[in-house]
Design a protein around this motif. Structure first.
Motif, PDB file in Angstrom:
ATOM      1  N   SER A  81       0.825  -1.204   0.000  1.00  0.00           N
ATOM      2  CA  SER A  81       0.000   0.000   0.000  1.00  0.00           C
ATOM      3  C   SER A  81       0.861   1.257   0.000  1.00  0.00           C
ATOM      4  O   SER A  81       0.550   2.250  -0.669  1.00  0.00           O
ATOM      5  CB  SER A  81      -0.933  -0.004   1.218  1.00  0.00           C
ATOM      6  N   HIS A  98      -4.571  -1.099  -7.717  1.00  0.00           N
ATOM      7  CA  HIS A  98      -5.680  -1.040  -6.764  1.00  0.00           C
ATOM      8  C   HIS A  98      -6.356  -2.408  -6.644  1.00  0.00           C
ATOM      9  O   HIS A  98      -6.682  -2.867  -5.532  1.00  0.00           O
ATOM     10  CB  HIS A  98      -6.708   0.002  -7.215  1.00  0.00           C
ATOM     11  N   LEU A  99      -6.605  -3.047  -7.785  1.00  0.00           N
ATOM     12  CA  LEU A  99      -7.226  -4.368  -7.776  1.00  0.00           C
ATOM     13  C   LEU A  99      -6.329  -5.368  -7.053  1.00  0.00           C
ATOM     14  O   LEU A  99      -6.811  -6.195  -6.257  1.00  0.00           O
ATOM     15  CB  LEU A  99      -7.495  -4.826  -9.215  1.00  0.00           C
ATOM     16  N   ARG A 101      -4.196  -4.666  -4.717  1.00  0.00           N
ATOM     17  CA  ARG A 101      -4.277  -4.340  -3.304  1.00  0.00           C
ATOM     18  C   ARG A 101      -5.553  -4.916  -2.670  1.00  0.00           C
ATOM     19  O   ARG A 101      -5.529  -5.475  -1.570  1.00  0.00           O
ATOM     20  CB  ARG A 101      -4.250  -2.815  -3.144  1.00  0.00           C
ATOM     21  N   ASN A 102      -6.673  -4.792  -3.400  1.00  0.00           N
ATOM     22  CA  ASN A 102      -7.949  -5.292  -2.876  1.00  0.00           C
ATOM     23  C   ASN A 102      -7.940  -6.813  -2.726  1.00  0.00           C
ATOM     24  O   ASN A 102      -8.466  -7.360  -1.751  1.00  0.00           O
ATOM     25  CB  ASN A 102      -9.092  -4.856  -3.788  1.00  0.00           C
ATOM     26  N   ILE A 103      -7.341  -7.495  -3.706  1.00  0.00           N
ATOM     27  CA  ILE A 103      -7.217  -8.955  -3.590  1.00  0.00           C
ATOM     28  C   ILE A 103      -6.350  -9.299  -2.389  1.00  0.00           C
ATOM     29  O   ILE A 103      -6.629 -10.250  -1.650  1.00  0.00           O
ATOM     30  CB  ILE A 103      -6.617  -9.551  -4.877  1.00  0.00           C
ATOM     31  N   LEU A 105      -6.073  -7.610   0.383  1.00  0.00           N
ATOM     32  CA  LEU A 105      -6.858  -7.429   1.606  1.00  0.00           C
ATOM     33  C   LEU A 105      -7.796  -8.609   1.837  1.00  0.00           C
ATOM     34  O   LEU A 105      -7.977  -9.065   2.974  1.00  0.00           O
ATOM     35  CB  LEU A 105      -7.662  -6.125   1.515  1.00  0.00           C
ATOM     36  N   VAL A 106      -8.390  -9.105   0.744  1.00  0.00           N
ATOM     37  CA  VAL A 106      -9.259 -10.285   0.853  1.00  0.00           C
ATOM     38  C   VAL A 106      -8.452 -11.491   1.327  1.00  0.00           C
ATOM     39  O   VAL A 106      -8.890 -12.252   2.213  1.00  0.00           O
ATOM     40  CB  VAL A 106      -9.934 -10.585  -0.502  1.00  0.00           C
ATOM     41  N   GLN A 149      -2.686 -14.363  -6.942  1.00  0.00           N
ATOM     42  CA  GLN A 149      -2.213 -13.048  -6.522  1.00  0.00           C
ATOM     43  C   GLN A 149      -0.722 -12.872  -6.801  1.00  0.00           C
ATOM     44  O   GLN A 149      -0.278 -11.794  -7.219  1.00  0.00           O
ATOM     45  CB  GLN A 149      -2.494 -12.852  -5.028  1.00  0.00           C
ATOM     46  N   THR A 188     -11.315  -3.197 -13.440  1.00  0.00           N
ATOM     47  CA  THR A 188     -10.703  -1.941 -13.012  1.00  0.00           C
ATOM     48  C   THR A 188     -11.328  -0.734 -13.697  1.00  0.00           C
ATOM     49  O   THR A 188     -11.043   0.399 -13.324  1.00  0.00           O
ATOM     50  CB  THR A 188      -9.198  -1.932 -13.334  1.00  0.00           C
TER      51      THR A 188
END
Length: 199
Positions: A81, A98-99, A101-103, A105-106, A149, A188
């Motif tokens: 991040s 961003h995508l 990063r979101n993966i 976090l999941v 990922q 995205t």
């Protein structure tokens, strides 16, 4: 955008130290990302062996590696991040980051849930820690996502040049390198990854 250097009125030596520290921080994410992948792979394999052979040592190894994988994943998410905010990314590349990063976090949330589940299994087993088949199935799904990922992050670097100061030195052309993530562009809002402007 990037976090700028301190005032140029600082002594030259201090600016050099700052620049070195900044470059070192930017290297932490590509170092840390390998640990949760490797540790979780060992954890899953050890848990499978522990389940099939009722091996207490394998169960303990799986438990410890999972906990370390959670710590490693947290470090990877934090440093990634920071990199995302500091790197001078094109708009299209930034959307893919961003995508990514979101993966991440999941995945971190999934690993934390597995860690809690694993702790409950450990306590229920009186320290034996043998996991059940539902846990192994869930962990396998997480491992598949974790593998994806890792591939996605590699495509960001080698295909789109995210975070790379010296680009245009790959084994394929820049246009070919951008094709790997093209199928995920709809997620995205980006149609053509190679188009965009500086972030």
């Amino acid at each position: 955008s990037r976090i700028g250097l301190p005032s140029t009125s600082m002594p030259k030596g201090a600016l050099s130290i700052w620049s070195t520290a900044e470059a070192t921080v930017l290297l932490l994410h590509p170092i840390l990302v390998h640990f949760p992948i490797a540790l979780f792979a060992v954890a899953l394999a050890a848990d499978a062996v522990g389940r099939l052979r009722a091996n207490a040592l394998a169960n303990a190894l799986g438990f410890c590696c999972l906990l370390l994988a959670v710590v490693g994943a947290a470090g990877a998410v934090v440093t990634g991040s920071v990199d995302m905010l500091r790197a001078d990314l094109a708009m299209a590349t930034h959307a893919f980051v961003h995508l990514h990063r979101n993966i991440g976090l999941v995945l971190l949330a999934a690993l934390v849930c597995l860690g809690i589940w694993r702790c409950l299994e450990w306590r229920r087993g009186g320290g034996g820690g043998q996991v059940g088949w539902p846990y192994l199935l869930a962990a396998s799904v997480v491992f598949v996502l974790l593998t994806f990922q890792g591939w996605f992050g590699g495509q960001l670097v080698y295909g789109l040049g995210a975070g790379v100061a010296a680009a245009g030195q790959g084994v394929v052309s820049p246009e070919e390198g951008q094709l790997g993530l093209a199928p995920f562009a709809p997620l995205t809002g980006v149609v053509h990854p190679h188009q965009g402007h500086a972030h």
